[in-house]
Design an enzyme around this catalytic site. Structure first.
Site, short mmCIF file in Angstrom:
data_model
loop_
_atom_site.label_atom_id
_atom_site.label_comp_id
_atom_site.label_asym_id
_atom_site.label_seq_id
_atom_site.Cartn_x
_atom_site.Cartn_y
_atom_site.Cartn_z
N SER A 125 0.84 -1.20 0.00
CA SER A 125 0.00 0.00 0.00
C SER A 125 0.87 1.24 0.00
CB SER A 125 -0.92 0.03 1.23
OG SER A 125 -1.73 1.20 1.19
N LYS A 174 -4.87 -6.36 3.85
CA LYS A 174 -4.81 -5.29 2.84
C LYS A 174 -6.20 -5.00 2.28
CE LYS A 174 -3.10 -2.38 -0.23
NZ LYS A 174 -3.68 -2.53 -1.52
N HIS A 191 -7.86 -2.94 4.80
CA HIS A 191 -7.24 -1.61 4.68
C HIS A 191 -7.92 -0.82 3.57
CE1 HIS A 191 -4.55 1.02 2.37
NE2 HIS A 191 -3.91 1.31 3.50
N ASN A 192 -8.14 -1.46 2.43
CA ASN A 192 -8.76 -0.77 1.30
C ASN A 192 -10.23 -0.46 1.56
OD1 ASN A 192 -6.25 -1.26 0.16
ND2 ASN A 192 -7.08 -1.79 -1.83
N GLU A 213 -10.13 2.51 3.59
CA GLU A 213 -9.73 3.59 2.68
C GLU A 213 -10.95 4.13 1.92
OE1 GLU A 213 -7.49 3.46 -1.54
OE2 GLU A 213 -6.30 2.65 0.12
#
Length: 509
Positions: free
Chosen positions: A139, A211, A214-215, A218
């Site tokens: 990232s 991840k 995380h996205n 985001e």
């Protein structure tokens, strides 16, 4: 091998912007890199950039190869090969070509793309014995890849032990005391001090799952900022430059983050073609590559409430319905415009700052709870303090705020939900009135704020000792005999009322 003058520590396949920048980052940190791409222009571009950026007197640290067999010849054993290619079939295509080209069982292939975590689990099992399939989510976008990304590796532990020195070197760094990023965007002069933003996440698939979440966070974080922008733009009639100034000010406080910083920059950028604010010339149709959707789907599958993340995905979906929105904007009636005094405007801006912080806390709470529930399901030993740590720099959601999350999980590694951390619960209690005022204002002015609103509902749902699900279970039992548990009986005991009988009798099932 007599025609090869230099053996390499690592190979990189795929020289799009991310792959090229990762290769340059690795070379900056003293490793010799062999690169390959089917597009010769990309290969030449990477070699030319390495040549231009290399300090005078230093030997080249990057070389090309014509095919994957030649790459394998040029690599030191055990060979480490980084794949920087789109997720999907292309990953397996390269892996099969490497097998045909003579890769050995001790060699390591690292998938750095945004692969679906279940695909990663399957690949590690499928390629076992042929080579060590390893994954490391990346990232930070193209700048992160070049000068220090946040890296989320998972898979074979022996592969990690071998790769760790390289990953620790190329990762973003933070000051261990303050948690703030240590940044230097200078080719050939990488940051070597501080804590690296990488840690071994766990078994196969866990890094890509982290991840993915995380996205998802985001997506929500970006949408929250966009809702604040619309409330200021449509509600207060502020110019994009004025809103940029407000965001710049907010970025000096508790909302300090990379996304807030770049949002201020975007809003203050004028269009080179027309001279108007650039953001007003950008069509309001948002794209997505799937990771936010995967996060929302995963939350539904495992039964973890993540409404703010899901609403962010829906917001992008609504944005793509441009033709329908234009049509309905002419027929659907909204509330009358509300005019605020200067004092009321200032109060609204302050309230919105608090609302954004509160919604952000709930958004992260949802993401971390989702990771915890999936970790339990998959038996992954996830360390949430470490995960929060490696998101403090390099990644897109990097923020000062993550230092507080790190501390919360260091104090209680088994924290069921971030809202239970005293540091967050007390702040939300203090700021909640402004949060509620913001949501009320958005409704009364007819300005959509799905993420800010859903975050309030999430917070209030967890404040409720008793939810109306008791009525819902009554409904389900009435039409489908789905049974219910009783408040005055042991957990797990099921009951059914014979709703269709003249005298409704209760039965223990």
């Amino acid at each position: 091998m007599t025609h090869h003058t230099q053996l390499s520590n690592i190979g990189v396949i795929g020289l799009g912007v991310m792959g090229k920048n990762l290769a340059l980052n690795i070379a900056d940190n003293g490793y010799h890199v062999t690169v390959f791409d089917l597009d010769e222009a990309k290969v030449n571009g990477a070699l030319e950039q390495e040549h231009q950026e290399r300090k005078e007197g230093l030997a080249p640290r990057m070389q090309a190869c014509k095919n994957l067999s030649e790459m394998l010849e040029k690599l030191i054993s055990p060979k480490v090969i980084v794949l920087s290619v789109p997720a999907g079939k292309i990953v397996d295509g390269i892996c099969n070509t490497l097998i045909e080209s003579g890769i050995s069982s001790d060699d390591i292939v690292i998938d750095t793309g945004n692969s679906l975590w279940t695909d990663t689990v399957e690949r590690e099992a499928h390629y076992k014995g042929k080579f060590k399939f390893f994954s490391s989510a990346v990232s930070g976008g193209e700048v992160g890849a070049r000068f220090g990304p946040s890296l989320m590796p998972s898979g074979d532990e022996s592969a990690w032990q071998y790769v760790a020195p390289i990953w620790n070197a190329i990762a973003a760094k933070v000051d261990s005391k303050t948690g703030l990023p240590i940044e230097r965007f200078e080719p050939g002069n990488p940051v070597t001090e501080g804590e690296p933003c990488t840690t071994f996440i766990g078994p196969a698939g866990s890094g890509h799952y982290v991840k993915m979440v995380h996205n998802g966070i985001e997506y929500a974080d970006m949408q929250l900022i966009c809702e604040a922008y619309q409330l200021l733009h449509d509600g207060l009639d502020l110019s994009t430059h004025e809103i940029g100034d407000i965001f710049k000010r907010w970025n000096q406080g508790s909302l300090n983050s990379y996304l807030m910083e770049i949002s201020a920059e975007v809003l203050q950028q004028d269009d080179p073609l027309t001279g108007k604010p650039l953001v007003e010339m950008i069509l309001d149709k948002a794209g997505q590559k799937g990771t936010g959707l995967w996060t929302a789907v995963s939350s539904l599958q495992i039964g973890c409430p993540a409404p703010t993340i899901a609403e962010a995905v829906y917001a992008r979906a609504v944005s793509t319905q441009k033709t329908l929105r234009v049509s309905l904007s002419k027929t659907l009636i909204g509330p009358a415009k509300i005019t605020l005094s200067d004092v009321e405007e200032t109060a609204f801006i302050d309230a919105l700052e608090d609302a954004l912080y509160c919604a952000k806390v709930c958004c992260y709470a949802q993401g971390f709870q989702l990771m915890a529930m999936e970790a339990k399901e998959q038996n992954w030993p996830l360390n949430f303090a470490e995960i929060a740590k490696i998101w403090r720099a390099g990644c897109i959601i990097r923020a000062t705020f993550l230092q507080s999350i790190t501390q919360a999980y260091e104090q209680d590694p088994a924290l069921p939900n971030l809202l239970m951390a005293e540091s967050f619960s007390s702040t939300l209690a203090t700021k909640q009135l402004n949060w509620r005022k913001t949501v009320a204002a958005s409704v009364m002015q007819g300005i959509p704020a799905p993420c800010i609103s859903s975050a309030v509902a999430y917070y209030d749902s967890y404040r409720c000792e008793t939810l109306p699900a008791n009525l819902l279970q009554g409904q389900r039992d009435f039409f489908g005999a789905h049974t219910f548990e009783r408040t005055d009986k042991p957990a797990g005991e099921k009951y059914h009322l014979d709703w269709s009988a003249k005298e409704r009798t209760l039965t223990k099932v």
